[in-house]
Each structure stands twice: as C-alpha cells, then as structure tokens.
Design a protein around this motif. Structure first.
Motif, mmCIF file in Angstrom:
data_model
loop_
_atom_site.group_PDB
_atom_site.id
_atom_site.type_symbol
_atom_site.label_atom_id
_atom_site.label_comp_id
_atom_site.label_asym_id
_atom_site.label_seq_id
_atom_site.Cartn_x
_atom_site.Cartn_y
_atom_site.Cartn_z
ATOM 1 N N UNK A 63 0.911 -1.187 0.000
ATOM 2 C CA UNK A 63 -0.356 -0.167 0.078
ATOM 3 C C UNK A 63 0.797 1.480 0.647
ATOM 4 N N UNK A 64 -0.282 1.831 -0.288
ATOM 5 C CA UNK A 64 1.010 3.740 -0.393
ATOM 6 C C UNK A 64 0.642 4.772 -0.672
ATOM 7 N N UNK A 65 1.247 5.402 0.461
ATOM 8 C CA UNK A 65 0.380 7.054 0.802
ATOM 9 C C UNK A 65 1.025 7.991 0.169
ATOM 10 N N UNK A 66 0.738 8.885 0.221
ATOM 11 C CA UNK A 66 0.644 10.027 -0.019
ATOM 12 C C UNK A 66 0.621 10.887 0.780
ATOM 13 N N UNK A 67 1.527 11.841 1.694
ATOM 14 C CA UNK A 67 1.515 12.342 3.077
ATOM 15 C C UNK A 67 1.577 14.055 3.087
ATOM 16 N N UNK A 68 1.156 15.233 2.868
ATOM 17 C CA UNK A 68 1.073 16.189 2.245
ATOM 18 C C UNK A 68 0.736 16.796 3.699
ATOM 19 N N UNK A 69 1.947 18.075 4.100
ATOM 20 C CA UNK A 69 1.664 18.899 4.787
ATOM 21 C C UNK A 69 1.628 20.384 3.642
ATOM 22 N N UNK A 79 10.065 5.022 2.976
ATOM 23 C CA UNK A 79 9.723 7.171 2.391
ATOM 24 C C UNK A 79 10.805 6.847 1.208
ATOM 25 N N UNK A 80 10.136 6.487 0.220
ATOM 26 C CA UNK A 80 10.506 6.680 -0.931
ATOM 27 C C UNK A 80 10.639 7.507 -1.156
ATOM 28 N N UNK A 114 10.454 -3.555 -1.726
ATOM 29 C CA UNK A 114 10.129 -5.093 -1.201
ATOM 30 C C UNK A 114 11.150 -6.251 -1.371
ATOM 31 N N UNK A 115 11.930 -6.492 -1.323
ATOM 32 C CA UNK A 115 12.636 -7.472 -1.170
ATOM 33 C C UNK A 115 13.292 -7.279 -0.526
ATOM 34 N N UNK A 116 14.275 -5.921 -0.066
ATOM 35 C CA UNK A 116 14.956 -6.586 1.127
ATOM 36 C C UNK A 116 14.733 -6.018 2.684
ATOM 37 N N UNK A 117 14.944 -7.010 3.483
ATOM 38 C CA UNK A 117 14.345 -6.600 4.846
ATOM 39 C C UNK A 117 14.956 -5.670 5.539
ATOM 40 N N UNK A 118 14.208 -5.486 6.382
ATOM 41 C CA UNK A 118 14.570 -3.888 7.354
ATOM 42 C C UNK A 118 15.910 -3.579 7.479
ATOM 43 N N UNK A 119 16.426 -4.348 8.644
ATOM 44 C CA UNK A 119 17.884 -4.862 8.646
ATOM 45 C C UNK A 119 18.805 -5.045 7.918
ATOM 46 N N UNK A 120 18.569 -5.060 6.792
ATOM 47 C CA UNK A 120 19.882 -5.788 5.397
ATOM 48 C C UNK A 120 19.804 -4.244 4.695
ATOM 49 N N UNK A 121 19.217 -2.824 5.216
ATOM 50 C CA UNK A 121 19.175 -1.900 4.366
ATOM 51 C C UNK A 121 20.181 -1.253 4.715
ATOM 52 N N UNK A 134 9.066 1.819 -4.872
ATOM 53 C CA UNK A 134 9.919 1.424 -3.935
ATOM 54 C C UNK A 134 10.881 1.719 -4.179
ATOM 55 N N UNK A 135 12.209 2.120 -3.700
ATOM 56 C CA UNK A 135 13.357 2.057 -4.177
ATOM 57 C C UNK A 135 13.942 2.226 -3.117
ATOM 58 N N UNK A 136 14.848 2.021 -1.916
ATOM 59 C CA UNK A 136 15.236 2.633 -0.432
ATOM 60 C C UNK A 136 16.699 3.599 -1.277
#
Lengths: 422, 422
Positions: A215-221, A266-267, B229-236, B277-279
C-alpha cells in the motif's frame, strides 16, 4: 542422457537449462548486465528463440497478440501452467524471470520424454512486460483475462505515447488473447528470490507462502510560506518541520507494528518551494509498506492515518494522507500447490529450504487471482537483483529446475494423475 | 508648511513622504504588488525619479556606475548617510526599502530648509539590487568598497549570463564607484520590520540591535539503493530514514539551544532516486540558522556537526554536514548611532518602541562593515513583506520618517554639531 530415472521418474536436464540461460543472456547482453526491456528488438528476438525452444521440447508454441510466448501441451487438462517472464529491467541481470521460463521448458521436455509422465498436460508461458517497461504485468494480466481489449487500446506506454502502436511495431497484433482458464489446475513459477533470506541462511530453495500486498500513502503537509529570517519560530506554519517530526513518528510506529517480514519505504520526500531562506509551505512524503498479512496492512494503514490525523493542525500545519493508487493485495499461494512445492523442496534439498513470503511482485501474483498459484525461489547471491551483479550459484539453479519438476510430479501424484509407483 | 518648528527644529514633511511613496508605487505596480526588480525598465525609471527628487530636496544627485542613486549634500563632512534600497522582489510590496529611501530624502530636505540644521552634511542613497535579482547587495557592496571591479566584471547575473552587459543595457557604465568612506560618520537605514514583533506588540518603532548572522549547512546522507519489497529492513542502508531521524534530532537540539530571537529553517529536503519502491541511497537536507549572537551561532553549528558525526555510520548510512557558502556574520549596530536612534524613538513614540534584532539582511549590514551603522524599523502589518499584502499604517510611516529626522538631530547634538538649544 537417460530420459527416465528408475521407476519412470523423468530426468531433469540441467546442462540444457544452463545452456539455455547462457544463450538467452546473449539477447541484450551489455557486459555482465542484460538489457532486454519488453518489446525491444532483443526481447522480440528472444521470444522467437523461446518459441523455437518450446517447439523443440514438444510443445505447440505461439506468440500471442501482446507478446506472451505460450507453449501448449497437446495433452488435455487439467493442466498445470509453468513459467515466468523473460523481459528485464532497463539494466537487468541474467536470471530474474528467465530462469523460471527456461526451467519450465526443461520440465515440460523431461515429462514428455518419460513414458510415465508424458500424458501430463504441462504448458509453459513467458509473460511479457513483467518489469513494467510499458504497462506493468501486461502479459500476465492479458493472459489471466484481467486486462480487456478496450483498456489495452486506450493505454499509454510508460515510455510515452500509445501502447498499441508499440505492440504493432514489434510485430504483434495487439489483440488480448486470454488463456483458456478452465484448462488450468494452477500455475507454478520458479524465480530467483531477489532478497537475501535464502542466501543469508545458506539455503537452496524457498517455498513462497504469499506474495506480499503493498500500500502506498502520499502524505502532504500544508503551511505558510514565510521569510526564514524575520519570522519568529512561534509564528511559523512550517510544513517542513511538521513533516520531519511526522515522518519520524510514522517510522517509529511502523517499527512497533512490524511483523517479521514487514517492510516499508519512505521513497520520496520534498519540501516546497525548496528555498534556503523561505519557510516551506508544503512538504510531501511517500510511504509504501508491504506484508503478506492483509489484516496487518489494514492495521498499519489505520495507524498511519490516525497518526496523521492526530497531528493535523498542530502548529498551524494541515496534514493529510491519501492512498496512492489501489492497494496491491497480498496473494496467498494455493495450499495444494504449495504442498507439492514443499514435497519437491524436501526431495531436492531436505535440510536446506524454508518457507518465506515474496517481497517483490510476480506474475504468480496476477495468475493467483484467477487460478491456484505457487512459487519456488532459489537464492540470489547477496540478495542482489535488477543489476549486472545478479547471480545464483549453479547448484542452486539446478536445484530450482529439479524442484520445479518434482513439484509437478508431486502435484500429479496428489491428484492421482500418476500410476502408483511412478 | 513651516520649515522649522519652535527653537529651530526642522519639520518633517509627512505629506510629501506619503506622496513620494504613492508615486514610486506606480513604477512597476501590478495590482497591489510592485514588481520592480533591479535593472528592470521600471527600476531604472524609478532611479531617475529618485535622482530628480534628491535634486529637488537640495542635494547633488547622480546615478553611479552600477545604478546606486546618490544624493550628496554640498556640506563637508563628517557626514551621515541615510537611505536604503528601492528595488523589489520579483513580486514585492510597496514599502520594503522604498520607505527608507524616500524618508531619507525628506529628512535631507527638512534639514536643509531649516537654518539651524542646514549646515549638517546628510547624504542619501538608494542602493541597487538589495533583493538579489542579479548579485545580492550589488549596490551597497560596490558603494562600501567591498566589491572590486574585477569581481564585478567576472560576475554572472543570478538571472543568467554576464552581469556587465545587463548593467550596460540599463544605461549604466558598469564601473564600481565606491563612496568616499572618509566622509562618513555613519549610516542610518529606516526599513519596515518585515517580521511581526512590533505589530504584535502594538509598537510604532524599533531600534535594531544587530542584523543577525546566518549560517547554512548542507547535510547529506549516503546509503545503498535497494528493492523496497524484497530487502529486509535490517539489511537496508536507508539514507531516507536516517535523514528523517537526524532532521528530527537536529530540530530538537535547536529547540534546546535557541535564544529568544534564534530562528532556523529546513528549506530543502529531498531523497534520491525518489522512487516509490526503491530504498533511497541518498538524502539531502539544508539547514539555515540565524541569530544576532555569533557565539551562539558557533555553539549551534558545533552541536549540529557533533550530532551528524555521532550518527554517522549508524545503520550503514554515511552522514556528512558541510557549510554552504561563507557564513553571513552578525553585524552589531553602532553604539553611538543606536543611542541617537533610541533618543529619536523616545521622542516620537515614548512608550511604543523597543529594541530588537533584524532577522532579515539589509544594506546596513553591508555598510556596517565599513562605517558605523544603525537601523530604525516601523511595523509590518501581520509581519508580512515581499508580498502584495505588505503594508504599514500611515501613522507608523510618518513616525518612521520623523524618527529618522530626530535620530540625525540627536546624533548631531551628541556630536556637538548643533548650537545649544537648536
């Protein structure tokens, strides 16, 4: 090479798989990278090659109106569909979906050459544009009947302009030709993991539990632009500072709620007007989060919305979160096919396999909406994909092909399509 | 109208000031806004108008090689220089620096028309490009001898291309012609506050303590691009998340360290590559902070650097902070001239004035590097400037002009340039 092993079990031809992989790597090779975006000349050449290879394996082969390569068994169903995609990212690696397509062809070949399994109906597909060079899952959506002709006709390519002329320029009719869904008992896709779980654990095979939902959210301030020298802090309606603290709070909340496989990103983040000495009146943040558990995704989304709402209006800054696009729903792999894959993993790598979700999206996520679907993973060295450095150890490539074959046999056995003992 | 009030005190002609303001508003008016960027046709027309008005007030007037309008008294020094700037932001307000230029002309006129003060040497300047349409403080830097010819000749306009042809196209020689600094005992600039302190407090006049210093840091985070999507949080190695939490920590630290007038701004923040979708492998944040106290600025900068350093390398993300450009040093207003301004404020608005720093930069900050300088502020309604809505109540415009005159008289009295009782 023997066509059957003892007791009529078909033999997977690993050398042929590796030869196919090396050949296909030549279509669009750029050093170690492979540049074979869908509909490119290299991609279309590779499709004709795949069709010939399917024919050679004993399947009827055709390239459909959008570019899918379909190899159809002459046996009547219920059939299994195997395959993946063979297009790449603009600069991709040599394995990605290609492994799953070529392994599927070798599985079909092996089954057909062994009298005990030659009666099984196993079709093969290489879906087009999984990587989204033009439409994103164009091929599997069309094949699954999830893309109608009118939508395709009206679609623009992500590279600009109408899609239809691009299909025609590639020699395709542009006609949407869905598969005969009634024919299929399910779809199994072999793919490289693209993540590091298997490689980190020293495992050879993965059985996918689910393709995660996203899911993707766009958050705007929204605040007020002001002179960053003469406006006292207490008078500011600073969208930038509000967004910084909101983002930190969202991240902390995600840390609290995350399951073992939850990921988030947070892309994008940007302030406007983006001047050194102007208090930002606008800020945007894009958050995407993924998990295999739709209930967890619901809970996370609700928490994100609540956090934004709770801070809305603080320090004169309006905060709003809106969904970007429709959620990609998590697709659970089919219990029966997954069981067959587990049988196969047990057989091929008894102590070196695991179950895990797929964090990346796959054609199996599309097919899984209209038929039972399952996936097998092999390790990606270092978890790297979509890159010239993408690679998998040879023994794992062979294990993947062998497991795909064993999964079909297990499925056939479970469904009483094989004679006892075969 | 009488030229002197009782006891030979000159009379400030408020009606003439208001008339001048309304006339100048006509040069570049766009609705309520004024669009008179330096070197524009409207700006150059307004400069010729100001020169005529200086002549009419009894000053020798000229437009120098970069466009400064200089009205010089025929009296020998020590002289006071009064003035400000008359160029505007691309879309500016009607008062900004214009008030200080026109009030200065009226002060010179009043002094010259009154026998008791006609001997005082009071020059007037309208410096060009204070708003930085082309070079930023071009006029006051050239006049103060802080911009040499070679630098000017090599300068590009902020609007693109060389500056020199733009000056020549506006009818100027492009020669840097510094003021005779030995002539001047100091510079006093009347300006609208551009902030809300006076308006919020219901005060009519401000005496500026210092023009704040400003420092800008560019903070950069470097991590690793990954599949979100495929990279675990701890690996980022997620540059975006690292920057979010760093920014929040910097802001909290600033809150702790801030003095009553400290301000700071996160004007820019951006993630790269900026895909959903890219860190992010990169993130940048621009922080500017201002105060009148250089020691506080030193301490804040050291704290910011220490915070960045302390988090550098955490979660595999490299963090670095570098100064952007040279710091703008705080400029303390001159004690003697400030005393004269305080006298004037007491006289004009006994209970409705205050001392305060200027959060915005001004020509007085440039002149203050080469001669004593001081500033008087009048309120900006709602603290608004650089906008069509910029305004000041008429009584405060008049109080500003009157206070500028009184400051000159107080300065002359303190410096024994007036006969006793005059």
């Amino acid at each position: 090479m023997k066509t059957c092993i003892d007791d009529g079990v078909p033999a997977f031809d690993g050398a042929r798989l590796l030869d196919g992989l090396r050949t296909l790597r030549g279509f669009g090779a750029r050093g170690d990278a492979v540049c074979r975006q869908s509909l490119s000349a290299d991609d279309m050449r590779s499709r004709r090659y795949l069709a010939r290879r399917m024919l050679d394996a004993g399947l009827d082969a055709r390239i459909d109106g959008v570019g899918n390569v379909i190899g159809r068994s002459r046996q009547s169903g219920p059939a299994l569909l195997l395959g993946s995609h063979s297009d790449t990212q603009p600069v991709g690696g040599w394995l990605d979906g290609t492994l799953g397509v070529l392994a599927a062809i070798e599985v079909a070949r092996a089954l057909l050459r062994c009298p005990a399994t030659a009666h099984l109906a196993v079709d093969v597909a290489s879906f087009i544009d999984e990587e989204g060079s033009h439409l994103g899952f164009l091929g599997s959506r069309a094949a699954a009947g999830l893309l109608d002709q009118a939508t395709l006709d009206a679609s623009d390519s992500l590279q600009g302009g109408s899609l239809l002329p691009r299909l025609k320029a590639a020699g395709l009719s542009g006609l949407v030709e869905p598969l005969d869904l009634a024919r299929y008992a399910g779809f199994i896709e072999l793919h490289i993991e693209q993540g590091p779980y298997l490689d980190d654990a020293g495992q050879s095979l993965g059985v996918v539990t689910a393709i995660v939902g996203a899911r993707t959210l766009d958050i705007v301030a929204s605040g007020e632009m002001n002179h960053a020298g003469s406006t006292p802090m207490a008078r500011r309606r600073d969208a930038g500072r509000a967004m910084i603290h909101l983002a930190a709070a969202l991240d902390q909340c995600l840390e609290q709620m995350a399951g073992p496989y939850t990921v988030w990103n947070f892309g994008q983040m940007a302030f406007s007007p983006g001047a050194t000495a102007i208090v930002p009146d606008g800020a945007m943040l894009r958050l995407q989060f993924r998990d295999q558990d739709e209930d967890l995704l619901d809970a996370v989304e609700a928490a994100m919305m609540a956090l934004v709402q709770a801070r809305n209006g603080r320090d004169g800054v309006r905060l709003e979160a809106v969904r970007r696009g429709e959620p990609t729903r998590a697709v659970c792999m089919d219990g029966g096919l997954r069981e067959a894959c587990i049988h196969a993993a047990h057989a091929v790598a008894p102590t070196a396999w695991r179950e895990l979700p797929s964090g990346a999206l796959h054609d199996a996520g599309i097919l899984g909406r209209v038929m039972p679907a399952a996936m097998l993973f092999v390790p990606s060295i270092g978890g790297i994909s979509h890159s010239a450095a993408e690679d998998t150890r040879t023994e794992h490539l062979l294990a993947g092909g062998e497991a795909l074959l064993q999964a079909v046999i297990a499925w056939a056995r479970i469904n009483n399509q094989l004679a006892d003992g075969s």
